[in-house]
Scaffold this motif. Structure first.
Motif, mmCIF file in Angstrom:
data_model
loop_
_atom_site.group_PDB
_atom_site.id
_atom_site.type_symbol
_atom_site.label_atom_id
_atom_site.label_comp_id
_atom_site.label_asym_id
_atom_site.label_seq_id
_atom_site.Cartn_x
_atom_site.Cartn_y
_atom_site.Cartn_z
ATOM 1 N N SER A 33 5.257 2.258 1.229
ATOM 2 C CA SER A 33 5.843 3.129 0.208
ATOM 3 C C SER A 33 4.935 3.244 -1.027
ATOM 4 N N CYS A 34 3.655 2.885 -0.857
ATOM 5 C CA CYS A 34 2.618 3.009 -1.904
ATOM 6 C C CYS A 34 2.846 2.111 -3.106
ATOM 7 N N LYS A 35 3.559 1.025 -2.935
ATOM 8 C CA LYS A 35 3.752 0.046 -4.009
ATOM 9 C C LYS A 35 2.690 -1.042 -3.869
ATOM 10 N N LEU A 36 2.153 -1.477 -5.009
ATOM 11 C CA LEU A 36 1.155 -2.537 -4.995
ATOM 12 C C LEU A 36 1.781 -3.829 -4.491
ATOM 13 N N LEU A 37 1.227 -4.367 -3.417
ATOM 14 C CA LEU A 37 1.704 -5.627 -2.856
ATOM 15 C C LEU A 37 0.953 -6.791 -3.503
ATOM 16 N N CYS A 38 -0.377 -6.673 -3.571
ATOM 17 C CA CYS A 38 -1.174 -7.722 -4.214
ATOM 18 C C CYS A 38 -2.592 -7.250 -4.453
ATOM 19 N N SER A 39 -3.278 -8.004 -5.282
ATOM 20 C CA SER A 39 -4.711 -7.849 -5.519
ATOM 21 C C SER A 39 -5.349 -9.070 -4.870
ATOM 22 N N LEU A 40 -6.404 -8.861 -4.078
ATOM 23 C CA LEU A 40 -7.032 -10.008 -3.416
ATOM 24 C C LEU A 40 -7.648 -10.979 -4.414
ATOM 25 N N SER A 41 -8.202 -10.478 -5.540
ATOM 26 C CA SER A 41 -8.759 -11.404 -6.539
ATOM 27 C C SER A 41 -7.696 -12.322 -7.095
ATOM 28 N N SER A 42 -6.525 -11.761 -7.381
ATOM 29 C CA SER A 42 -5.437 -12.577 -7.933
ATOM 30 C C SER A 42 -4.848 -13.509 -6.886
ATOM 31 N N LYS A 43 -4.579 -12.991 -5.695
ATOM 32 C CA LYS A 43 -3.933 -13.797 -4.649
ATOM 33 C C LYS A 43 -4.802 -14.970 -4.211
ATOM 34 N N TYR A 44 -6.114 -14.722 -4.069
ATOM 35 C CA TYR A 44 -7.002 -15.749 -3.535
ATOM 36 C C TYR A 44 -7.906 -16.397 -4.578
ATOM 37 N N GLY A 45 -7.892 -15.900 -5.817
ATOM 38 C CA GLY A 45 -8.795 -16.428 -6.832
ATOM 39 C C GLY A 45 -10.244 -16.133 -6.486
ATOM 40 N N HIS A 46 -10.470 -15.020 -5.805
ATOM 41 C CA HIS A 46 -11.815 -14.646 -5.356
ATOM 42 C C HIS A 46 -12.432 -13.660 -6.347
ATOM 43 N N ARG A 47 -13.699 -13.834 -6.620
ATOM 44 C CA ARG A 47 -14.390 -12.917 -7.522
ATOM 45 C C ARG A 47 -15.339 -12.039 -6.712
ATOM 46 N N PHE A 48 -15.107 -10.738 -6.749
ATOM 47 C CA PHE A 48 -15.949 -9.775 -6.052
ATOM 48 C C PHE A 48 -17.088 -9.339 -6.957
ATOM 49 N N GLY A 49 -18.205 -8.947 -6.345
ATOM 50 C CA GLY A 49 -19.290 -8.312 -7.074
ATOM 51 C C GLY A 49 -19.027 -6.816 -7.102
ATOM 52 N N ASN A 50 -19.189 -6.185 -5.952
ATOM 53 C CA ASN A 50 -18.947 -4.756 -5.797
ATOM 54 C C ASN A 50 -18.348 -4.531 -4.409
ATOM 55 N N PRO A 51 -17.023 -4.696 -4.274
ATOM 56 C CA PRO A 51 -16.412 -4.546 -2.961
ATOM 57 C C PRO A 51 -16.582 -3.128 -2.429
ATOM 58 N N ALA A 52 -16.875 -3.047 -1.138
ATOM 59 C CA ALA A 52 -17.103 -1.746 -0.513
ATOM 60 C C ALA A 52 -16.148 -1.592 0.667
ATOM 61 N N GLY A 53 -16.698 -1.593 1.876
ATOM 62 C CA GLY A 53 -15.887 -1.360 3.069
ATOM 63 C C GLY A 53 -14.805 -2.400 3.278
ATOM 64 N N VAL A 54 -13.675 -1.928 3.788
ATOM 65 C CA VAL A 54 -12.546 -2.803 4.103
ATOM 66 C C VAL A 54 -12.016 -2.436 5.489
ATOM 67 N N CYS A 55 -11.494 -3.429 6.196
ATOM 68 C CA CYS A 55 -10.813 -3.182 7.464
ATOM 69 C C CYS A 55 -9.858 -4.335 7.735
#
Length: 123
Positions: A33-55
């Protein structure tokens, strides 16, 4: 869906939702329903540089290519992130995975597609 910071790549999720990478930012997961479920940085405490492709793989894990860090990480639904590839990538852009555990990485820095095998839990 609004309020994204430079949306780049998108992938459907098994739940009917989707995953979006943001340039120099984060990767966000949305419900059907297009509602934000989570942000991976917040959920996992991960810091991205420049995230690109996802699957999404057959186990429901999210795979993310990071152009700046030159890595591909797997984010399981439960547990900690796993770095699947951290060498031999110049500029990983797109990613895709097969049901048999093959990871395909479009490396824009070398103008090729690289194929890796990783262990995946059966669905």
């Amino acid at each position: 869906v609004s309020n994204l910071q430079g949306p780049r790549y998108i992938s459907p999720a098994p739940s009917g939702g989707f995953v979006v990478s943001e340039e120099c930012g984060d990767v966000k997961v949305f419900t059907s329903s297009c509602k934000l479920l989570c942000s991976l940085s917040s959920k996992y405490g991960h810091r991205f540089g420049n995230p690109a492709g996802v699957c999404i793989d057959v186990a429901g894990s999210i795979l993310v290519a990071d152009e700046q860090l030159r890595t591909v990480h797997l984010f399981p639904e439960h547990g900690v992130p796993v770095c699947l590839v951290s060498t031999r990538l110049r500029r990983p852009a797109g990613v895709a995975c097969s049901s048999s555990g093959h990871l395909f990485v479009a490396d824009a820095g070398e103008n090729c597609v690289k194929v890796f095998k990783y262990c995946v839990r059966p669905p």
